[in-house]
Design a protein around this motif. Structure first.
Motif, PDB file in Angstrom:
ATOM      1  N   GLY A 196     -23.182   8.027  73.586  1.00 44.21           N
ATOM      2  CA  GLY A 196     -22.324   7.974  72.422  1.00 44.21           C
ATOM      3  C   GLY A 196     -22.791   8.684  71.175  1.00 44.21           C
ATOM      4  N   ARG A 197     -24.003   9.216  71.141  1.00 49.09           N
ATOM      5  CA  ARG A 197     -24.446   9.921  69.949  1.00 49.09           C
ATOM      6  C   ARG A 197     -24.130  11.401  70.095  1.00 49.09           C
ATOM      7  NH1 ARG A 197     -30.201  11.753  67.444  1.00 49.09           N
ATOM      8  NH2 ARG A 197     -29.394  12.246  65.395  1.00 49.09           N
ATOM      9  N   ARG A 229     -25.707   2.399  73.196  1.00 49.24           N
ATOM     10  CA  ARG A 229     -24.304   2.563  72.811  1.00 49.24           C
ATOM     11  C   ARG A 229     -23.872   1.470  71.822  1.00 49.24           C
ATOM     12  NH1 ARG A 229     -20.452   5.536  75.126  1.00 49.24           N
ATOM     13  NH2 ARG A 229     -21.665   5.791  77.057  1.00 49.24           N
ATOM     14  N   ASP A 230     -23.234   1.879  70.754  1.00 47.33           N
ATOM     15  CA  ASP A 230     -22.683   0.999  69.707  1.00 47.33           C
ATOM     16  C   ASP A 230     -23.752   0.280  68.889  1.00 47.33           C
ATOM     17  OD1 ASP A 230     -20.048   1.639  70.527  1.00 47.33           O
ATOM     18  OD2 ASP A 230     -20.103   0.048  72.042  1.00 47.33           O
ATOM     19  N   GLU A 231     -25.033   0.534  69.176  1.00 45.67           N
ATOM     20  CA  GLU A 231     -26.113  -0.118  68.417  1.00 45.67           C
ATOM     21  C   GLU A 231     -27.049   0.882  67.760  1.00 45.67           C
ATOM     22  OE1 GLU A 231     -28.224  -3.071  70.636  1.00 45.67           O
ATOM     23  OE2 GLU A 231     -26.410  -3.753  71.696  1.00 45.67           O
ATOM     24  N   GLY A 232     -27.001   2.164  68.184  1.00 41.78           N
ATOM     25  CA  GLY A 232     -27.895   3.161  67.633  1.00 41.78           C
ATOM     26  C   GLY A 232     -29.268   3.099  68.270  1.00 41.78           C
ATOM     27  N   TYR A 254     -31.701   5.206  72.481  1.00 42.00           N
ATOM     28  CA  TYR A 254     -30.359   5.107  71.912  1.00 42.00           C
ATOM     29  C   TYR A 254     -29.506   4.190  72.777  1.00 42.00           C
ATOM     30  CZ  TYR A 254     -26.125   6.350  69.453  1.00 42.00           C
ATOM     31  OH  TYR A 254     -24.981   6.290  68.695  1.00 42.00           O
TER      32      TYR A 254
END
Length: 308
Positions: free
Chosen positions: A182-183, A94-97, A92
């Motif tokens: 971030g998830r 950040r901001d890209e998945g 994972y």
């Protein structure tokens, strides 16, 4: 703990050297510890426990499920370790998945300095070396494993796993999880159990009166997962009990019953944990495998009768 198992129901241990150690009671296999399997590098080669069964023979672990091929029974993992993936599969970002990156490492069995087979327990000490995707030494692990406490009448047995992770990378290592980056509600990192399909939708219970999917991200001294099986008219319960003397006690839990069964006392659910160069992170867990549906009260009684 049951220390008086008759000789005719003593533990039986089979060691397929270089591959796996399997423990049985009578003719019923309880668990295999697979330490030398050939594994797709993207799935993060690592030792794991599978199959894991109750004393009645009901399966309580999953191996390479179609949704996450890197899920393997019960295994020690770290999903985010200073940019490296010791979990397998996607990482994972950040901001890209989730992304498929060239960052998946491996956990390689080195030796069993201790291999003690007793009438009622098996004790193993294992050396495991963690290398990043480029083969650089990252962690040297000292792992202690015990299969013990088998009680056929009560339908219980225990798997104890202690892990000492020493940072040999030469730099500080940052232990994280997808939630750190971030998830939401994806703080998995550390000892991870993946349950079989028929335990999907099971009941989640935890210390302090916690229950249900809302236990995700909460701290608790123990967590239990229970549910019915397909085909047979039976249910099973798995209880994970982290050592109360650990510095993160009680831990934050990653747990799901949908879309699959999973339990993980997270090493770093929402905040990174820094492991300085040359230092050691120590954790120890009891996993109680039981036949039947357990209530929170029954878990508490069992732990009171069988303390650390």
């Amino acid at each position: 703990m049951n220390r008086n198992i008759p000789v005719d129901v003593a533990l039986r241990v089979r060691h397929d050297v270089g591959t796996a150690v399997t423990v049985s009671i009578r003719d019923q296999e309880l668990v295999s510890y697979v330490y030398g399997a050939e594994t797709d590098p993207w799935e993060c080669p690592a030792p794991f426990f599978h199959p894991v069964r109750t004393t009645a023979g009901n399966l309580v672990s999953a191996h390479r499920p179609h949704d996450h091929r890197w899920h393997k029974g019960v295994a020690m993992t770290i999903s985010h370790l200073s940019g490296e993936n010791f979990w397998g599969g996607y990482s994972y970002v950040r901001d890209e998945g989730y992304q498929r990156l060239d960052n998946v490492g491996s956990l390689r069995h080195q030796a069993f300095p201790r291999f003690d087979v007793g009438v009622d327990r098996l004790d193993l000490t294992e050396q495991v070396h963690w290398h990043n995707a480029r083969g650089r030494p990252w962690i040297e692990e000292h792992r202690d494993i015990a299969v013990h406490g088998v009680d056929e009448v009560a339908g219980t047995w225990e798997l104890t796993i202690a892990s000492a992770l020493t940072n040999v990378s030469g730099d500080a290592l940052e232990i994280g999880s997808p939630t750190v980056f971030g998830r939401e509600a994806a703080g998995y990192s550390g000892l991870f159990w993946r349950g079989p399909r028929d335990l999907t939708g099971g009941t989640i219970l935890a210390a302090g009166g916690l229950e249900g999917p809302g236990v995700m991200g909460q701290r608790a001294a123990w967590l239990a997962y229970t549910g019915p099986h397909d085909v047979v008219d039976a249910a099973s319960t798995l209880v994970v009990v982290p050592d109360p003397s650990a510095e993160d006690s009680p831990p934050v839990w990653f747990v799901r019953n949908e879309p699959f069964a999973a339990v993980n006392p997270s090493l770093a659910f929402a905040e990174e944990v820094v492991l300085p160069a040359g230092t050691t992170l120590w954790r120890r867990y009891r996993v109680v495998i039981a036949d039947g549906v357990w209530t929170a009260g029954r878990v508490e009684r069992y732990l009171e009768d069988n303390p650390w």
